[in-house]
Design a protein around this motif. Structure first.
Motif, PDB file in Angstrom:
ATOM      1  N   CYS A   1      -3.988  -8.390   5.282  1.00 23.37           N
ATOM      2  CA  CYS A   1      -2.866  -7.468   5.387  1.00 23.37           C
ATOM      3  C   CYS A   1      -1.565  -8.225   5.116  1.00 23.37           C
ATOM      4  CB  CYS A   1      -2.815  -6.821   6.769  1.00 23.37           C
ATOM      5  SG  CYS A   1      -4.207  -5.724   7.100  1.00 23.37           S
ATOM      6  N   THR A   2      -0.813  -7.763   4.125  1.00 18.38           N
ATOM      7  CA  THR A   2       0.465  -8.366   3.769  1.00 18.38           C
ATOM      8  C   THR A   2       1.536  -7.283   3.758  1.00 18.38           C
ATOM      9  OG1 THR A   2       0.473  -8.004   1.364  1.00 18.38           O
ATOM     10  CG2 THR A   2      -0.885  -9.821   2.195  1.00 18.38           C
ATOM     11  N   SER A   3       2.787  -7.694   3.650  1.00 18.42           N
ATOM     12  CA  SER A   3       3.880  -6.724   3.631  1.00 18.42           C
ATOM     13  C   SER A   3       3.804  -5.807   2.418  1.00 18.42           C
ATOM     14  CB  SER A   3       5.225  -7.454   3.657  1.00 18.42           C
ATOM     15  OG  SER A   3       5.348  -8.314   2.536  1.00 18.42           O
ATOM     16  N   LEU A   4       3.106  -6.242   1.353  1.00 20.56           N
ATOM     17  CA  LEU A   4       2.946  -5.408   0.161  1.00 20.56           C
ATOM     18  C   LEU A   4       1.644  -4.610   0.170  1.00 20.56           C
ATOM     19  CD1 LEU A   4       4.248  -7.644  -2.772  1.00 20.56           C
ATOM     20  CD2 LEU A   4       5.408  -5.752  -1.627  1.00 20.56           C
ATOM     21  N   GLY A   5       0.829  -4.752   1.210  1.00 22.22           N
ATOM     22  CA  GLY A   5      -0.410  -3.999   1.283  1.00 22.22           C
ATOM     23  C   GLY A   5      -1.636  -4.889   1.368  1.00 22.22           C
ATOM     24  N   LEU A   6      -2.810  -4.275   1.203  1.00 24.91           N
ATOM     25  CA  LEU A   6      -4.068  -5.015   1.287  1.00 24.91           C
ATOM     26  C   LEU A   6      -4.230  -5.979   0.122  1.00 24.91           C
ATOM     27  CD1 LEU A   6      -6.794  -2.436   2.394  1.00 24.91           C
ATOM     28  CD2 LEU A   6      -6.101  -4.516   3.601  1.00 24.91           C
ATOM     29  N   LYS A   7      -4.904  -7.097   0.433  1.00 24.80           N
ATOM     30  CA  LYS A   7      -5.140  -8.119  -0.571  1.00 24.80           C
ATOM     31  C   LYS A   7      -6.481  -8.767  -0.308  1.00 24.80           C
ATOM     32  CE  LYS A   7      -3.234 -12.574  -2.088  1.00 24.80           C
ATOM     33  NZ  LYS A   7      -2.187 -13.593  -1.830  1.00 24.80           N
ATOM     34  N   ASN A   8      -7.216  -9.066  -1.366  1.00 25.67           N
ATOM     35  CA  ASN A   8      -8.464  -9.825  -1.260  1.00 25.67           C
ATOM     36  C   ASN A   8      -8.545 -10.712  -2.492  1.00 25.67           C
ATOM     37  OD1 ASN A   8     -11.154 -10.741  -1.236  1.00 25.67           O
ATOM     38  ND2 ASN A   8     -11.811  -8.964  -0.069  1.00 25.67           N
ATOM     39  N   GLY A   9      -7.995 -11.926  -2.379  1.00 25.92           N
ATOM     40  CA  GLY A   9      -7.891 -12.789  -3.545  1.00 25.92           C
ATOM     41  C   GLY A   9      -6.929 -12.182  -4.558  1.00 25.92           C
ATOM     42  N   TRP A  10      -7.394 -12.051  -5.798  1.00 26.88           N
ATOM     43  CA  TRP A  10      -6.578 -11.444  -6.842  1.00 26.88           C
ATOM     44  C   TRP A  10      -6.542  -9.925  -6.744  1.00 26.88           C
ATOM     45  CZ3 TRP A  10      -3.466 -13.268 -10.798  1.00 26.88           C
ATOM     46  CH2 TRP A  10      -3.395 -14.655 -10.932  1.00 26.88           C
ATOM     47  N   LEU A  11      -7.423  -9.358  -5.965  1.00 28.95           N
ATOM     48  CA  LEU A  11      -7.420  -7.909  -5.795  1.00 28.95           C
ATOM     49  C   LEU A  11      -6.304  -7.528  -4.823  1.00 28.95           C
ATOM     50  CD1 LEU A  11     -10.492  -5.619  -5.285  1.00 28.95           C
ATOM     51  CD2 LEU A  11      -8.409  -5.276  -3.986  1.00 28.95           C
ATOM     52  N   ARG A  12      -5.362  -6.740  -5.285  1.00 31.11           N
ATOM     53  CA  ARG A  12      -4.247  -6.295  -4.463  1.00 31.11           C
ATOM     54  C   ARG A  12      -4.073  -4.789  -4.622  1.00 31.11           C
ATOM     55  NH1 ARG A  12       0.599  -9.436  -6.685  1.00 31.11           N
ATOM     56  NH2 ARG A  12       1.725  -8.376  -5.003  1.00 31.11           N
ATOM     57  N   ASP A  13      -3.586  -4.169  -3.588  1.00 33.74           N
ATOM     58  CA  ASP A  13      -3.481  -2.712  -3.572  1.00 33.74           C
ATOM     59  C   ASP A  13      -2.268  -2.220  -4.366  1.00 33.74           C
ATOM     60  OD1 ASP A  13      -4.580  -0.198  -2.398  1.00 33.74           O
ATOM     61  OD2 ASP A  13      -2.575  -0.057  -1.536  1.00 33.74           O
ATOM     62  N   ARG A  14      -2.527  -1.381  -5.354  1.00 29.60           N
ATOM     63  CA  ARG A  14      -1.492  -0.687  -6.128  1.00 29.60           C
ATOM     64  C   ARG A  14      -0.436  -1.638  -6.687  1.00 29.60           C
ATOM     65  NH1 ARG A  14      -3.008   2.759  -1.805  1.00 29.60           N
ATOM     66  NH2 ARG A  14      -3.571   4.868  -2.458  1.00 29.60           N
ATOM     67  N   VAL A  15      -0.914  -2.631  -7.426  1.00 32.37           N
ATOM     68  CA  VAL A  15      -0.001  -3.545  -8.111  1.00 32.37           C
ATOM     69  C   VAL A  15      -0.058  -3.359  -9.623  1.00 32.37           C
ATOM     70  CG1 VAL A  15       0.040  -5.307  -6.316  1.00 32.37           C
ATOM     71  CG2 VAL A  15      -1.726  -5.400  -8.082  1.00 32.37           C
ATOM     72  N   LEU A  16      -0.937  -2.478 -10.083  1.00 34.03           N
ATOM     73  CA  LEU A  16      -0.987  -2.120 -11.500  1.00 34.03           C
ATOM     74  C   LEU A  16      -0.776  -0.619 -11.633  1.00 34.03           C
ATOM     75  CD1 LEU A  16      -3.902  -4.316 -11.422  1.00 34.03           C
ATOM     76  CD2 LEU A  16      -2.760  -4.462 -13.652  1.00 34.03           C
ATOM     77  N   MET A  17      -0.272  -0.193 -12.778  1.00 31.24           N
ATOM     78  CA  MET A  17      -0.149   1.243 -13.023  1.00 31.24           C
ATOM     79  C   MET A  17      -0.162   1.522 -14.519  1.00 31.24           C
ATOM     80  SD  MET A  17       3.826   2.161 -12.122  1.00 31.24           S
ATOM     81  CE  MET A  17       5.201   1.357 -12.954  1.00 31.24           C
ATOM     82  N   VAL A  18      -0.494   2.752 -14.831  1.00 29.35           N
ATOM     83  CA  VAL A  18      -0.483   3.226 -16.211  1.00 29.35           C
ATOM     84  C   VAL A  18       0.885   3.839 -16.480  1.00 29.35           C
ATOM     85  CG1 VAL A  18      -1.591   4.749 -17.893  1.00 29.35           C
ATOM     86  CG2 VAL A  18      -2.954   3.678 -16.074  1.00 29.35           C
TER      87      VAL A  18
END
Length: 341
Positions: free
Chosen positions: A72-89
């Protein structure tokens, strides 16, 4: 995470279920003393269940990744390089695209292994592989827009654009994939208004609509399914990070202010008001013809407060919008006890 939050004691470890409420005390005592948010005392916590499901959504509006644990980080969930909602179309003008307008986006299924992002879609002949480390190393930041707010991003390249356009395009539009390039939260409009009175400037996360964390109470979802006809919805219709299963009654979460999962303390900033995206089947990408479950939710879950109702209109509430209020970096895992205050 603010500079003040860095003074939070970092050596706290999780205790057993019987003592977990007290174990987190030192993890946020200093934070409570130096911030305006009045965090509850350890004896105020009440056990309501366990973490049943854990989700991250690497690409905004695309399919989820089911996790067993995460950070749990201030920007959301993280698991290694997998991060929550850091990419978008985005479209050709770098304006964000969501499944509200393009429901088939939910069929873009991401996986992340080391720094390699892999995308699959039923209509794609081959999966797409993107090295996110190379994107960061080789690309220069540019500007995209989320809800009218400019955000810094890296373009993930022409191959990503061709692949996404081939699976999503139904016109002459061209789509691109972009990657959030900042380590701090994006700007958010409306701070200080009644709807966002509990928000801080760092609570907007990366590319999510409003907040870095969302929780659904399974009992509330079960109650909703009992009201629906010819339809059963899953947590994925509501795109939460956390699914709570336990002794909590349906919609009891309306009265909560804080939630603790493992060593992580979250403040509930507002109820999650729901939109057309809930009507898109996460398995088929098809929008429900009767606009369900949104219509049923509107029949009994509209916000009653007249000031807030003016701000959200006829968007019904379901779930909780939350921000991290303890030290960034602690783990959360399936089966963790969940406490509320």
């Amino acid at each position: 995470m603010s500079n003040q939050a860095q003074y939070v004691t970092a050596g706290v470890v999780a205790a057993g279920a019987a003592g977990a409420a007290g174990a987190a005390y030192f993890a946020y005592r200093a934070y409570r003393e130096t911030n305006n948010t009045k965090l509850p005392r350890p004896e105020d916590w009440r056990h309501v269940g366990t973490l049943k499901e854990l989700y991250a959504y690497p690409i905004k509006s695309c399919a989820s990744v089911k996790l067993e644990r995460g950070e749990c980080t201030s920007l959301g969930l993280k698991n290694g390089w997998l991060r929550d909602r850091v990419l978008m179309v985005v479209d050709e003008k770098n304006n964000f695209l969501t499944a509200r307008a393009c429901p088939e986006m939910v069929l873009v299924r991401p996986t992340v292994r080391n720094s390699i992002l892999t995308l699959n879609h039923p209509d794609a002949a081959e999966p797409l592989h993107i090295n996110l480390a190379e994107v960061i190393a080789l690309q220069k930041p540019q500007t995209a827009r989320v809800w009218g707010v400019e955000v810094p991003v890296f373009d993930c390249g022409s191959e990503a654009s061709k692949w996404l356009t081939s699976v999503l395009d139904h016109s002459a539009k061209i789509y691109k994939l972009v990657y959030y390039s900042s380590q701090t939260s994006r700007e958010m409009r409306g701070l200080g208004t009644e709807l966002y009175k509990r928000f801080r400037k760092e609570d907007a996360s990366a590319l999510s609509d409003e907040v870095p964390f969302n929780l659904i109470n399974q009992a509330s979802l079960d109650d909703l399914n009992g009201r629906l006809q010819d339809l059963t919805v899953s947590p994925c219709n509501f795109r939460p990070n956390f699914v709570l299963s336990g002794t909590a009654k349906p919609y009891e979460e309306d009265n909560w202010r804080f939630i603790k999962i493992g060593e992580n303390v979250f403040e509930i900033l507002k109820p999650c008001t729901r939109c057309l995206l809930t009507t898109v089947d996460p398995e088929t990408g098809v929008r429900n013809a009767k606009t369900e479950p949104l219509e049923t939710l509107r029949s009994y879950r509209l916000i009653e407060d007249p000031v807030l109702r003016k701000a959200v209109g006829n968007s019904p509430r379901m779930g909780l919008q939350m921000a991290l209020r303890s030290e960034s970096g602690h783990q959360v895992a399936l089966g963790d006890p969940i406490y509320i205050a």
